[in-house]
Each structure stands twice: as structure tokens, then as C-alpha cells.
Design a protein around this motif. Structure first.
Motif, PDB file in Angstrom:
ATOM      1  N   GLY A 283       0.804  -1.226   0.000  1.00  0.00           N
ATOM      2  CA  GLY A 283       0.000   0.000   0.000  1.00  0.00           C
ATOM      3  C   GLY A 283       0.843   1.284   0.000  1.00  0.00           C
ATOM      4  N   HIS A 284       0.120   2.400  -0.242  1.00  0.00           N
ATOM      5  CA  HIS A 284       0.767   3.701  -0.370  1.00  0.00           C
ATOM      6  C   HIS A 284       1.378   4.170   0.951  1.00  0.00           C
ATOM      7  N   GLY A 285       0.754   3.834   2.070  1.00  0.00           N
ATOM      8  CA  GLY A 285       1.216   4.281   3.391  1.00  0.00           C
ATOM      9  C   GLY A 285       2.683   3.928   3.641  1.00  0.00           C
ATOM     10  N   GLU A 286       3.002   2.719   3.279  1.00  0.00           N
ATOM     11  CA  GLU A 286       4.376   2.254   3.504  1.00  0.00           C
ATOM     12  C   GLU A 286       5.326   2.984   2.586  1.00  0.00           C
ATOM     13  N   VAL A 287       4.890   3.232   1.403  1.00  0.00           N
ATOM     14  CA  VAL A 287       5.750   3.988   0.469  1.00  0.00           C
ATOM     15  C   VAL A 287       6.068   5.352   1.070  1.00  0.00           C
ATOM     16  N   ASP A 288       5.002   6.010   1.613  1.00  0.00           N
ATOM     17  CA  ASP A 288       5.209   7.341   2.223  1.00  0.00           C
ATOM     18  C   ASP A 288       6.171   7.255   3.408  1.00  0.00           C
ATOM     19  N   ARG A 289       6.041   6.242   4.201  1.00  0.00           N
ATOM     20  CA  ARG A 289       6.908   6.125   5.382  1.00  0.00           C
ATOM     21  C   ARG A 289       8.373   5.959   4.981  1.00  0.00           C
ATOM     22  N   ILE A 290       8.603   5.172   3.983  1.00  0.00           N
ATOM     23  CA  ILE A 290       9.991   4.944   3.534  1.00  0.00           C
ATOM     24  C   ILE A 290      10.567   6.248   3.005  1.00  0.00           C
ATOM     25  N   ILE A 291       9.771   6.966   2.255  1.00  0.00           N
ATOM     26  CA  ILE A 291      10.264   8.243   1.692  1.00  0.00           C
ATOM     27  C   ILE A 291      10.549   9.207   2.832  1.00  0.00           C
ATOM     28  N   ASP A 292       9.635   9.248   3.819  1.00  0.00           N
ATOM     29  CA  ASP A 292       9.839  10.159   4.962  1.00  0.00           C
ATOM     30  C   ASP A 292      11.115   9.805   5.718  1.00  0.00           C
ATOM     31  N   ASN A 293      11.313   8.485   5.925  1.00  0.00           N
ATOM     32  CA  ASN A 293      12.532   8.053   6.630  1.00  0.00           C
ATOM     33  C   ASN A 293      13.772   8.466   5.871  1.00  0.00           C
ATOM     34  N   ALA A 294      13.713   8.303   4.556  1.00  0.00           N
ATOM     35  CA  ALA A 294      14.887   8.658   3.734  1.00  0.00           C
ATOM     36  C   ALA A 294      15.149  10.154   3.839  1.00  0.00           C
ATOM     37  N   ARG A 295      14.092  10.938   3.767  1.00  0.00           N
ATOM     38  CA  ARG A 295      14.274  12.401   3.792  1.00  0.00           C
ATOM     39  C   ARG A 295      14.736  12.875   5.174  1.00  0.00           C
ATOM     40  N   GLN A 296      14.148  12.229   6.196  1.00  0.00           N
ATOM     41  CA  GLN A 296      14.554  12.614   7.553  1.00  0.00           C
ATOM     42  C   GLN A 296      16.006  12.268   7.819  1.00  0.00           C
ATOM     43  N   GLY A 297      16.498  11.201   7.166  1.00  0.00           N
ATOM     44  CA  GLY A 297      17.888  10.784   7.331  1.00  0.00           C
ATOM     45  C   GLY A 297      18.829  11.631   6.491  1.00  0.00           C
ATOM     46  N   GLY A 298      18.281  12.620   5.747  1.00  0.00           N
ATOM     47  CA  GLY A 298      19.121  13.528   4.979  1.00  0.00           C
ATOM     48  C   GLY A 298      19.460  12.972   3.598  1.00  0.00           C
ATOM     49  N   LEU A 299      18.838  11.918   3.231  1.00  0.00           N
ATOM     50  CA  LEU A 299      19.163  11.347   1.923  1.00  0.00           C
ATOM     51  C   LEU A 299      18.332  12.046   0.841  1.00  0.00           C
ATOM     52  N   SER A 300      18.965  12.108  -0.352  1.00  0.00           N
ATOM     53  CA  SER A 300      18.276  12.739  -1.472  1.00  0.00           C
ATOM     54  C   SER A 300      17.680  11.610  -2.335  1.00  0.00           C
ATOM     55  N   ILE A 301      16.420  11.762  -2.743  1.00  0.00           N
ATOM     56  CA  ILE A 301      15.758  10.711  -3.552  1.00  0.00           C
ATOM     57  C   ILE A 301      15.980  11.035  -5.018  1.00  0.00           C
ATOM     58  N   ARG A 302      16.780  10.169  -5.647  1.00  0.00           N
ATOM     59  CA  ARG A 302      17.112  10.416  -7.047  1.00  0.00           C
ATOM     60  C   ARG A 302      16.106   9.750  -8.008  1.00  0.00           C
ATOM     61  N   ASN A 303      15.570   8.619  -7.563  1.00  0.00           N
ATOM     62  CA  ASN A 303      14.659   7.867  -8.459  1.00  0.00           C
ATOM     63  C   ASN A 303      13.711   7.046  -7.593  1.00  0.00           C
ATOM     64  N   LEU A 304      12.467   7.003  -8.053  1.00  0.00           N
ATOM     65  CA  LEU A 304      11.457   6.225  -7.301  1.00  0.00           C
ATOM     66  C   LEU A 304      10.566   5.443  -8.311  1.00  0.00           C
ATOM     67  N   GLN A 305      10.477   4.132  -8.132  1.00  0.00           N
ATOM     68  CA  GLN A 305       9.632   3.299  -9.033  1.00  0.00           C
ATOM     69  C   GLN A 305       8.803   2.334  -8.216  1.00  0.00           C
ATOM     70  N   ARG A 306       7.526   2.230  -8.631  1.00  0.00           N
ATOM     71  CA  ARG A 306       6.666   1.208  -7.990  1.00  0.00           C
ATOM     72  C   ARG A 306       6.067   0.335  -9.113  1.00  0.00           C
ATOM     73  N   SER A 307       6.387  -1.003  -9.113  1.00  0.00           N
ATOM     74  CA  SER A 307       5.942  -1.869 -10.227  1.00  0.00           C
ATOM     75  C   SER A 307       4.450  -2.181 -10.097  1.00  0.00           C
ATOM     76  N   LYS A 308       3.755  -2.347 -11.350  1.00  0.00           N
ATOM     77  CA  LYS A 308       2.316  -2.688 -11.387  1.00  0.00           C
ATOM     78  C   LYS A 308       2.129  -4.175 -11.116  1.00  0.00           C
ATOM     79  N   LEU A 309       0.967  -4.577 -10.546  1.00  0.00           N
ATOM     80  CA  LEU A 309       0.586  -5.977 -10.362  1.00  0.00           C
ATOM     81  C   LEU A 309       0.213  -6.589 -11.712  1.00  0.00           C
ATOM     82  N   THR A 310       0.715  -7.808 -11.995  1.00  0.00           N
ATOM     83  CA  THR A 310       0.253  -8.520 -13.195  1.00  0.00           C
ATOM     84  C   THR A 310      -1.034  -9.256 -12.872  1.00  0.00           C
ATOM     85  N   LEU A 311      -1.707  -9.579 -13.942  1.00  0.00           N
ATOM     86  CA  LEU A 311      -2.954 -10.346 -13.772  1.00  0.00           C
ATOM     87  C   LEU A 311      -2.652 -11.706 -13.171  1.00  0.00           C
ATOM     88  N   GLU A 312      -1.519 -12.236 -13.550  1.00  0.00           N
ATOM     89  CA  GLU A 312      -1.141 -13.530 -12.989  1.00  0.00           C
ATOM     90  C   GLU A 312      -1.033 -13.444 -11.487  1.00  0.00           C
TER      91      GLU A 312
END
Lengths: 331, 877
Positions: A283-312
Motif C-alpha cells: 500500500g501507499h502508506g508504507e511507500v510514504d513512510r519509507i520516503i519520509d525516513n529517507a528524507r529525515q535521514g538527509g538522503l536525497s531521492i534520485r529515483n522512485l519506481q513502484r511496479s504494477k501488479l500482473t494479472l497472474e
């Protein structure tokens, strides 16, 4: 008044009896869905899910134990309904004495097509399915793919409104499968409704407007592939790939914060002070938390990708034992 | 609406055509038909002899050898002179008929020598040959002799010489047939000429051969092959793969199944139609017989297949396995076969043989003879038919019984009986007439020593019964050595004999029975079974019956024996009990022959008696009618001499001559048909097989021909007392009344239901009627009511047959019983003789049950198809 669906199934049940003393078996346990006219609808499910039983109920080959089903406004299995259905069964076999023409003649006459129409349409269909020139040979000399194509031709001979195709690309090579898909799309363009049953999820994804997932006699999900993946996206883990930059100390702190919460993650150090992080997130909540942790740790986010679910993935999830019935979308 | 199902039938047709087995079978059938096509018969007008023309070789050789030694007539000497020198030398050595040399002479050798005589140019010499008695034959010879020898053709010469041979050896050679038939392959003759006429070949042999070919070749072989070939069709159709597609179409499941079922019959239809059409054309083009019955057998044989296939199809629906289908069909076939076998085995003893063929009221006793030849008397204490005498045919083959003839002055019955042994030959249980004493006492006063009686008979008779002991018999008594004499053997019981009930010596059988303690009881009849099996009256041996007997009649106080070429008589008051002879357990006479019996030869001059002969006494018992091979004579006894009063020749030239189309006219007689005749003062009725009844006046002029309705055949006829109306009992059990004055025939109203087997008039209004198994009913035909009925209590086995076997057989499908319908289609006859060739019209014929098997089999097929249809509808595939 809105047009009636091509197929309407309400609470359909089917129980097979095994003799006087044998235990019965519920093949369908109350299935509800509908198929709109003019759409290509796929029915998915593992072996023993009840797909073939459902098709047989629609065709009147077996009788439902409960619920109701209608086809093109008529009761499922009635002669009126069957008259307007073109059916390609799984593992179709032709009598050994049949040629393509003889088969078309027989099945055409069974569908009450007159001789002239059989001659005219038969020639067109054989050409369309790529059997022109082989029409006088005995069918027993055909390859599997050729027999499938002949089956498709006989199903279309009487210009049905609804096509029911059971594993239409089963046993075909990629070229053959592509040809079948092409034909299906043409049928859709002609305004026909196509109801197909297939194990090949990629094929279903490519041609179907909507799919239903059947497992254990119950409906697990119905909707377009996009709707299903979107719906399941909320319920299923997806892969997050993130590229961050910073110093080693900052990254180490970030990893510590991740470790306390997530077990499924891994990182790869990249040159120039960058790290690539991969994690399974729900879910999106976890994505937000990871980004917040990264930003709070002073890290710069250069690239962010979230893969789509396949029908399989949706399918596998849906048919597992823990799948929630309430996920099924209503039409 | 039916178009989809027609498409299935058409598809089945193509499926059959594409089946290699079908083509292999068609090729096979073609080869068989090609091999059969040349078969036929070769016809030739020839007067040369064949082996079958020699009726008494022993006698012929004796006379020829006598002629060789100069002891015979001039004619015979001329015959011998024209045989080869070697044969003449051989004849001179043949002085002892018992010698090995005599018996080693082959018939073919004799025939060869006699044919040399037939071919000779100068056989005839005036005065050397005595002309034949029969006027027609004498006339024929005269016409041939009138032709100038130089202008006589070869055929005329042969005909003349053959006629002279016949005149010289009348009892040793059969009458010349003129047209002779051989079984032929192409134009080649196979074997010897057939001893039957062309009409008989057409009437009996051809339907038999065709029937066997069709029944075994097609009815069994082709049907079984078809069952195997078609067994996968239903299972394959109703297996998924193709079934789901079929069921998805807008068609009825039941009609789908039925269309597939009937479509499967196309395979066997093609086979059967091919073979039968081929046979039709072969028979038509080879013999000129265009028998539409052959084509009619196509749907019949197809129906046989449908019966079996319905079972196969149901098994295929349930188990979807072709092998199970075949096994189920075989089990069904075996079941039908077993039921048919049991019923067939019980039909004769419990239904056919118990029919009464003669009923006679003798005093207070009711006597009957059943179809097996058993003479019975009604036992009213137990309501059963009791054996009239001890002995009789027992459980063996049926017997032919002559009589009983009532001799009221001496309170006795006279009867004679012979049976057919397992090898088909007729063998008299004894040569002697049986004398049944109705008083129950032995006929002591009538007993006489057999030798003294023989001497008396020799002194009295103008012409002795020739060669009674030496003739080899055609009709009766032919023993295994072929010499015509019964073998002498030691008595089987060497114990001294003692006096028996007749005052004569006990037979070995009686002595053995006494030794073993049989019959120790007091002879009381206390159960129905005992009543059935115990003889009522004692029986003694009377005089010996002449050989070659056709008919025994009672005329004007005499017993008349119509034999081959001769007629004999014996006055009733001269019939005496002979001394008891030693007999073995099987009733065979073991003492040497007597040289003569009391019967005297009274053959009138000019009378010709041939193989196909029947006779009956007139209504007033003063004369008798004799029909033999197309000639009808009325003969009266006057002062012990037989005189021919009237003669009529009723055979048609057209029937015997060969016309261009090689077709025999079935409406004409050739003299070989079985016949029955009755006559009174005013009329004579002659019934012949497959021909209308001839009504002749007192002068034997034809008055009318009366057709029996509906292809019926006469079984027996009898005059209604005091009228010119005759009752006719048909082979199918109907009773008709023929009015000679009106020349009309109509059904007679009788107050009993069931098949009538015989009718005996008591007076102008009452008659005993035999109906059903052993039932005798006295009816008043004017009032149309029953006066008395004798219905025997059935035995346990009879009840089992009547209440278990017969109902089960009736409701059970019976594919094999369709043979009757096939026989009817091939022959056009509703009855079938149980002999190969009918020569006795009175003998019961089997009525062909055409419709019952068709209906019961149809019901069975409908039932099985209904079950299958219900299964198809209810199944979830």
C-alpha cells in the motif's frame, strides 16, 4: 431500456451426484456475474474451479442445481439460446471420415444453416481461418492448430451472437495464438460477444475486456484486468525501487530505521555515493513512510519506481485459500 | 425441423462409405456371388438311366442273370444280349443273391450296361416284349414303334428302348422321367441326376438353399460382423470431445441419439442390399425366377440387425466402451437362443405331436391318433388319453399310423405303424398288422400257426405275394445290409419261454421284465400318469403287410393295401393272429421271413402305381379312389376282384415340358405334388399341393376348380354324411366347407376356438373335432354348439411349457423367429413342410408365424430405444 446482458448468472449452483451412496460434489457454489453484449469476457480459474461446468450450464449440457442463468435473454440451455451460440469446445475431435467441408456441412446443418449459406460462408470462413486449400483433406491429418481453426470456423458458420470459446489457443504455437487473437478481435469489432475460457493469462490480458476469476466453485473477482490489479493493488504487496544519494552514515541510519520495520528489503551500493533500495510494500502508506525516513535521514531521492501488479499475480492471489470473497467487484 | 437429423443420417452414410471394412466385405460378397452365379441346374431330355432310376437292383440282377442263363422272357434275353460280353459272363455267375460277387455289383455298373441297351438300335422285336399295363405308356410306345426305324431320331430310339426296359423290369426301374436335372456349375453337370422334378426343385430346393444362404450368410455372419464394426459408433459419439459440440447445437438429444442409431444401420443396409440384389439378379438371369421376396428380405434382415444393435447401443451409452457393446450383444443373442432352444425342444412334444389327427368313436370308446402316430383311448376316470396298446413310438421319432380300422364283428381294431429311424430310413417296428382286441381278451380263436396259414394263403391266392421276403424296400423296412431282408440273430434271452397272455410264447422282453420283477403290481391304474402310460388293450400280431405300402384302406369288408405297383386285399374275417415271434427289445422280427402272407394281389390290368400315390375309400365303403402321379382311378371290388371303373389323367403336358423361358407353370400339375382324394357316388374331390381343389363328377369329368382362400393348404377332407358337401381342414387349422354342387367354398362356423387338426363326422350334423394339444370336442354344427369335450389333464412338463416357457417366449424378443417371415417371402407359402419335400398332404405342416415375431421384436426394439432415450435425456455428460 438498456440492453440485456449477453450472459446473466445469478446465484448459480451445481452439485454433481456420485451414485446413490456416493458423496456429492459442489462444482458451483453460487456464482454471480454478467457479460455485456459486444465485449470479450474471459473466465479464469485453476483446474477444478468449475469453469467447464459453468460453460456446460450455459449450453444446457448439464442442468443447474440452483440459481439461474440466461443467455441473450433466453434461459440458458434452451434451443433459442443454443441457436445463437457458437461454441468451440476444448479438445475438439472430429470423426475420422470428415474433411473440413464435410464437418462444416454437418455442423452447419445442425445449426440449421441452409446449404447455400454453408457453401458461401464456409468458403469465406475457411479462408479466414487459413484452411483454404486444405479443405478437402481428411481432418485426421490436420495438426492441432488446424483443428482448432476448423473448430472456430464451424462455430462462426451460423453467425452467432455469442461465441463461447473453451481454451481456443490451447496447443497452438505463438503464431497460431496470435491468429486466434486476431480473429477474436475481429469478432469483437463485428459486435459479437465472446466468452472465452483460458489458462493463458497473458492471452486473456491481451484480448479480454473483462475477466472473472473462479476458484473452488466461487467467484473470486470480476472486472477489467486494470480494475482487478488496481483493486488488488491495495491488498497485495508491490515492489518499490528507490535510488537515494548521501553519505554512508546517513544511509546507515536510514537502513537501521528500515530494518526495524521491514524485513523484505535489500540495498545495492552504486558509484558516486548512491544506493539502490528494493522493498516489498503493501500500500501507499508504507511507500510514504519509507520516503519520509529517507528524507529525515538527509538522503536525497534520485529515483522512485513502484511496479504494477500482473494479472497472474492477481489470479494467483485470488485463487489461493486465503483470498477474501468480498473483493469481487460487482458489474 | 428434421433437417438436422437428416444431416446426421447423411453423415452416417458417408461414414459407412469411408469404412474400409465395408469395402472389404463388399469385395468378399462379390467374390462369393461370382462363385455362386454359375451354380444352377442343367436340364436335359434324356431317357438314359441314372443311378437313382434303379429302384430294386437286386431284383434286376436276378432277372438279368436268369435271362443270361436262358430262363427268362425273350425280351429280357434281348436286353442281356445287348450288354457287354463281360457283363453277360458276370450275369451267368450270379446265381446266389447272397454271394459276395452278387452284392459287389455296383449300381453304376448296372446303369452303364443298361444304357448300352438304351442306345442299341435293334432292341425291339415283335412279340418279345410285353407291353406296359398303363394305357398311356402303351400308347406312347406304340407311337414310337410306328415311326420307321430309319427315321427314328436318337432321342426317339432312347425313349423307345427305355420304355421297353421299363416294361421288362417294371418293379426294378423307376419310370423314365424324360427331363432330367443335374446340379450344374456353368454348363458342367455335377454328380448324378436329381431324383426330383423341376417343380420340386423350384418349390423346395431353391427356397431352402436361398434360405440357408440368407439365414447363415447374412442373418448370422453379416449381422455379427456389422455388430462388431458398428459397436464403437455410439460410444464414440457420446464421449466428450465431439459430444459437447453436438449437444451445444439446437437439437433434441433423443433425436440425436436416434438419428445416430439409425444412421449406423446404413453400414449393414449396404451389405445386405448388395448381396440380396445380387442374388435377385443371379436367380433371375440364371433361372428366370425374379423372386421379389429376395428384395423383401432386405428390410427383414435389417430389422434383425436393429434388434441386436439396439442392445449394443444401450450398452454403448452406459459404458461407452465398444468391447462391452459386443459382449452385451453376444449375451443377449445367447439368451434369445437359449429361450428359443427350450421352446423349440418343447414345441413338438407338447404342442405339435399332441395334436389329434384322427378321432374315432368305437362303441363307447373314443379312440384317437395323434400327430406322433400314437393311438390312444380316452380314459374318463382320469381325463387323460391312455395308450390304446402297449408299445408304440414312445419318445422317439414320430410314426406313421395306418388305421385304426374297426372290425366290429370280431370286436377288434386293425392298425399298422412304422417309424423313421435316426438315419432317416423307414423301418417297421414289425411287418405284421396289429390286431387290438377290444374285449380285452386274447384273440384265441383267431390264432393260427403261421406256417399252415402261409400254405393256405398260397393255395388260395391266384398270384402269390412275390418276393415278400426278398424285395429290397423303398418305403419300408430297408435294413442296414441293404439286402431288404431282416437279419437273423440269436434271441437275446436264452431262457425257456413260457406261455403268455395271448396263449403264445412269451417274448424275450416279457421274460426279462418278469425276471426283473417289473409289472409285479396288480396292474391297477391309480394315477393319471399311470393311466397315460398303461396300454388298455392287448395287441397281437396279424398277417404281414406287403412291402412298399402307400395306403391301407378298409373297403367292402376287406383290408386293401395300396403298394408300389400292386394292390392287395385281405378279407377281414381272414385276418388271424399269427404265432408270437421272438423279438428283440426294439421290436424287430428275428425269425426268418415267411414266403407269403394272407394278402392277395388284386391289381387290375392297366393300373399304374408310382411313387407319388394316395388313396381313400369311398363314403359308402364299397370302392376306393387311387391317385398316382397325375392319374386318378376309381376302383370297385366286385366278387373279390378289383375293377377300374373310371380313369382320368390330370397331369399337364405344359407343366413337364421345357419351354423357351425355362419356367415351370405353377398352376399346372406335373404329377409330383402331394395329394389327397375323397369321393362319393356323385363327386370326387382331389386336393393337390399348391393347386386348386379339383371337383370331378362321378365320371371323373372336371366340374370346377375351387381355390382355397388366402393361400391355405388342405390337410384333410371328409364328406358330410348324406350330402355333397365336404369339410376341409387346412394346414393353418381352419375348417372350410366345400359345396360340390355350387362349386363354392366358405369358412365353416364351429363353436370352438383354436387351430383345428382334424374333423370326423359322426352324422350329418355332429362331428368330433381335434383342436389344440390333445383336445377332442364333439360339436353340433347345425346348432353351432359343443356337445362334449375331452380335454386331457396336462402333465407337469406340459404345464411348465404352457404357463412358463410359452409366455416367456412370447414376450421375449426372438430375432431367429423372423425366419418364418423370410420363408414366407421366399416361398409365398404360409406353411412349411417339416420334410425336405412334401409327399404326404395329411402330414402336419408347420404354420409360419409371420407377424408375431415382427410385432414382439418391434416392441422390444421400441422398449430398448425408449430406455436409451430416457438415459440420454437424463444423463449429464
Amino acid at each position: 431500456m438498456s440492453e440485456q446482458p449477453a450472459i446473466q448468472i445469478n446465484g448459480l449452483k451445481k452439485r454433481y451426484r456420485a451414485g446413490f451412496f456416493g458423496k456429492g460434489f459442489d462444482a458451483l457454489k453460487g456464482v454471480d456475474f454478467s457479460v455485456n453484449r459486444g465485449e470479450v469476457f474471459g473466465l479464469l480459474g485453476p483446474n477444478g474451479a468449475g469453469k467447464t461446468t459453468l460453460i456446460k450450464v450455459l449450453l444446457g449440457i448439464v442442468r443447474a442445481s440452483g440459481g439461474a442463468a440466461s443467455v441473450l435473454g433466453a434461459a440458458a440451455g434452451s434451443k433459442i439460446a443454443r441457436q445463437r451460440i457458437g461454441y468451440l469446445p476444448e479438445n475438439l475431435s472430429f470423426p475420422s471420415h470428415h474433411t473440413a467441408w464435410r464437418a462444416l456441412h454437418l455442423y452447419g446443418r445442425l445449426s440449421r444453416v441452409d446449404y447455400r449459406s454453408i457453401r458461401q460462408r464456409g468458403a469465406q470462413l475457411l479462408d479466414r481461418v487459413g484452411l483454404a486449400g486444405r479443405d478437402r483433406e481428411l481432418v485426421k491429418r490436420y495438426s492441432k492448430g488446424m483443428r482448432q481453426r476448423l473448430g472456430l470456423a464451424q462455430a462462426m458458420l451460423h453467425e452467432p451472437d455469442l461465441m463461447i470459446l473453451d481454451e481456443p489457443t490451447d496447443g497452438l504455437d505463438p503464431v497460431g495464438r496470435s491468429e486466434i487473437r486476431q480473429i477474436i478481435m475481429e469478432m469483437k469489432n463485428e459486435g459479437k460477444t465472446v466468452f472465452l475460457n483460458s489458462h493463458i493469462l497473458q492471452e486473456v490480458e491481451l484480448v479480454c475486456d473483462r475477466v472473472a476469476i473462479l476458484a473452488g466453485g466461487k467467484l473470486r473477482g470480476v472486472g477489467s484486468p486494470a480494475e482487478l490489479t488496481q483493486q488488488f493493488q491495495g491488498a497485495l504487496s508491490t515492489k518499490l525501487r528507490m535510488e537515494v544519494a548521501g553519505d554512508a552514515v546517513q544511509f546507515a541510519q536510514f537502513q537501521d530505521s528500515l530494518s526495524s520495520v521491514y524485513q523484505q528489503w535489500e540495498s545495492v551500493e552504486l558509484p558516486d555515493g548512491r544506493w539502490q533500495l528494493s522493498a516489498s510494500v503493501d500500500g501507499h502508506g508504507e511507500v510514504d513512510r519509507i520516503i519520509d525516513n529517507a528524507r529525515q535521514g538527509g538522503l536525497s531521492i534520485r529515483n522512485l519506481q513502484r511496479s504494477k501488479l500482473t494479472l497472474e499475480e492477481v489470479f494467483l492471489s485470488a485463487v489461493s485459500d486465503s483470498a477474501d470473497d468480498s473483493l469481487a467487484l460487482k458489474p | 425441423m428434421m433437417k438436422p437429423y437428416i444431416a446426421i443420417l447423411v453423415d452416417s452414410f458417408w461414414e459407412a462409405i469411408s469404412n474400409r471394412v465395408l469395402w472389404a466385405l463388399l469385395i468378399g460378397w462379390s467374390l462369393i456371388l461370382l462363385a455362386l452365379a454359375p451354380f444352377g441346374y442343367v436340364s436335359e431330355v434324356s431317357y438314359k438311366l441314372q443311378n437313382a432310376d434303379v429302384s430294386d437292383q437286386k431284383r434286376a440282377l436276378e432277372r438279368l442273370s436268369d435271362a443270361a442263363r436262358g430262363r427268362e422272357t425273350e425280351g429280357l434275353k434281348r436286353i442281356v444280349d445287348r450288354t457287354s460280353p463281360k457283363f453277360q459272363a458276370l450275369l451267368k455267375t450270379l446265381d446266389d443273391p447272397e454271394s459276395p460277387t452278387f452284392q459287389a455289383v455296383k449300381t453304376s455298373s448296372l446303369v452303364k450296361e443298361l444304357n448300352r441297351v438304351v442306345e442299341s438300335d435293334d432292341l425291339y422285336q415283335e412279340g418279345a416284349f410285353s407291353m406296359p399295363r398303363a394305357e398311356s405308356r402303351r400308347k406312347a410306345l406304340d407311337e414310337l414303334l410306328a415311326i420307321d426305324p430309319a427315321e427314328r431320331s436318337d432321342l426317339d430310339r432312347e425313349e423307345l428302348n427305355r420304355g421297353l426296359l421299363q416294361a421288362a423290369l417294371p418293379r426294378s426301374l423307376n419310370r423314365p422321367r424324360g427331363e432330367q436335372l443335374w446340379i450344374g456349375y456353368g454348363s458342367f453337370k455335377l454328380g448324378n441326376s436329381l431324383p426330383i422334378s423341376r417343380r420340386q426343385v423350384r418349390e423346395y430346393i431353391e427356397p431352402l438353399v436361398l434360405g440357408i444362404l440368407i439365414k447363415f450368410g447374412l442373418g448370422i455372419l453379416a449381422v455379427m460382423i456389422a455388430i462388431v464394426v458398428t459397436s464403437p459408433i455410439i460410444p464414440d459419439t457420446f464421449r466428450s470431445g465431439s459430444l459437447n459440440l453436438l449437444l451445444s447445437k439446437p437439437i433434441s438429444r433423443v433425436l440425436l441419439f436416434l438419428a445416430k442409431f439409425f444412421g449406423s444401420t446404413i453400414f449393414v443396409l449396404v451389405n445386405i442390399a448388395f448381396v440380396l440384389t445380387g442374388l435377385y439378379f443371379i436367380a433371375g438371369m440364371r433361372f428366370g425366377i425374379w423372386n421379389e421376396g429376395l428384395l423383401g428380405c432386405i428390410p427383414l434382415l435389417l430389422f434383425v440387425f436393429v434388434i441386436f444393435y439396439s442392445v449394443s447401443a444401450l450398452a454403448g451409452l452406459i459404458w461407452k466402451n465398444a468391447i462391452v457393446c459386443v459382449i452385451a450383444t453376444m449375451v443377449f443373442w445367447f439368451f434369445c437362443f437359449a429361450i428359443g432352444l427350450v421352446r423349440g425342444g418343447m414345441l413338438e412334444p407338447f404342442e405339435l405331436q399332441t395334436q389329434l389327427v384322427r378321432i374315432q368313436q368305437v362303441g363307447s370308446d373314443l379312440i384317437a391318433v395323434d400327430a406322433k402316430g400314437r393311438m390312444k383311448v380316452w380314459n374318463s376316470d382320469f381325463s387323460v388319453w391312455q395308450q390304446a396298446t402297449e408299445g408304440g413310438p414312445g419318445n422317439g421319432a414320430p410314426a406313421r399310423t395306418f388305421g385304426p380300422f374297426s372290425d366290429p364283428d370280431r370286436e377288434r381294431l386293425l392298425v399298422w405303424q412304422f417309424v423313421r429311424n435316426p438315419f432317416g430310413n423307414l423301418r417297421g417296428r414289425t411287418r405284421n398288422l396289429a390286431i387290438v382286441s377290444l374285449s380285452g381278451e386274447p384273440d384265441v380263436d383267431q390264432q393260427v400257426d403261421s406256417n399252415s396259414d402261409a400254405q393256405e394263403a398260397e393255395e388260395q391266392s391266384a398270384e402269390k405275394l412275390e418276393d415278400a421276403a426278398e424285395d429290397s424296400s423303398v418305403e419300408v423296412g430297408e435294413d442296414s445290409t441293404g439286402t431288404g431282408e431282416e437279419t437273423q440273430s440269436e434271441p437275446i434271452d436264452s431262457q425257456p419261454s413260457s406261455k403268455g397272455s395271448s396263449g403264445a410264447e412269451l417274448t424275450a422282453k416279457d421274460a426279462l421284465a418278469a425276471y426283473l420283477g417289473e409289472g409285479d403290481d396288480d396292474g391297477q391304474i391309480d394315477t393319471p400318469d399311470k393311466a397315460r402310460s398303461t396300454g388298455r388293450w392287448p395287441v397281437d400280431s396279424g398277417p404281414e403287410i406287403p412291402r412298399d405300402l402307400f395306403k391301407l384302406l378298409k373297403v367292402d369288408g376287406h383290408l386293401i393295401a395300396i403298394c408300389r405297383t400292386k394292390i392287395y386285399k385281405l378279407q377281414l374275417d381272414q385276418i388271424k393272429v399269427e404265432a408270437a415271434k421272438e423279438t428283440g427289445l426294439f421290436g424287430m422280427v428275428q425269425m426268418p421271413w415267411l414266403k407269403s402272407t394272407g394278402f392277395r394281389d388284386i391289381t387290375p390290368p392297366g393300373l399304374s402305381i408310382d411313387r407319388n400315390t394316395t388313396a381313400s375309400a369311398s363314403e359308402d365303403g364299397k370302392s376306393f379312389a387311387l391317385y398316382s402321379s397325375g392319374t386318378l382311378d376309381l376302383i370297385r371290388l366286385e366278387k373279390g376282384i378289383a375293377r377300374i371303373e373310371k380313369t382320368a389323367v390330370l397331369v399337364s403336358e405344359q407343366a413337364t415340358s421345357e419351354d423357351d423361358e425355362d419356367i415351370v407353370d405353377p398352376t399346372q400339375s406335373d404329377g409330383t405334388e402331394a395329394a389327397a382324394v375323397i369321393h362319393n357316388d356323385s363327386y370326387c374331390l382331389l386336393a393337390r399341393e399348391r393347386l386348386p381343389i379339383l371337383v370331378l363328377d362321378g365320371d371323373l369329368n372336371e366340374v370346377a376348380q375351387v381355390d382355397l382362400p388366402g393361400d391355405m393348404e388342405v390337410r384333410s377332407m371328409g364328406w358330410r354324411p348324406g350330402s355333397n358337401q365336404a369339410s376341409i381342414v387346412t394346414q393353418t387349422g381352419e375348417v372350410l366347407s366345400l359345396d360340390c354342387e355350387q362349386a363354392s367354398i366358405e369358412a365353416m362356423a364351429i363353436p370352438v376356438a383354436g387351430k383345428v387338426s382334424c374333423l370326423t363326422w359322426q352324422d350329418a350334423s355332429t362331428a368330433w373335432i381335434g383342436v389344440g394339444p390333445g383336445v377332442a370336442t364333439l360339436v353340433d354344427l347345425q346348432q353351432n354348439e359343443v356337445i362334449d369335450s375331452r380335454s386331457p389333464s396336462p402333465t407337469v412338463m406340459a404345464m411348465v411349457y404352457r404357463y412358463v416357457v410359452k409366455p416367456v417366449y412370447t414376450i421375449n424378443p426372438k430375432p431367429a423367429a423372423l425366419d418364418d417371415a423370410m420363408s414366407y417371402l421366399l416361398s409365398g407359402n404360409k406353411t412349411q413342410s417339416m420334410d425336405l419335400i412334401t409327399n404326404n398332404l395329411e402330414k402336419s405342416q408347420l404354420e409360419l408365424d409371420i407377424w408375431t415375431p415382427i410385432i414382439s421384436n418391434l416392441c422390444f426394439v421400441a422398449f430398448v430405444l425408449a430406455i436409451s432415450s430416457i438415459y440420454v435425456v437424463r444423463s449429464e455428460f
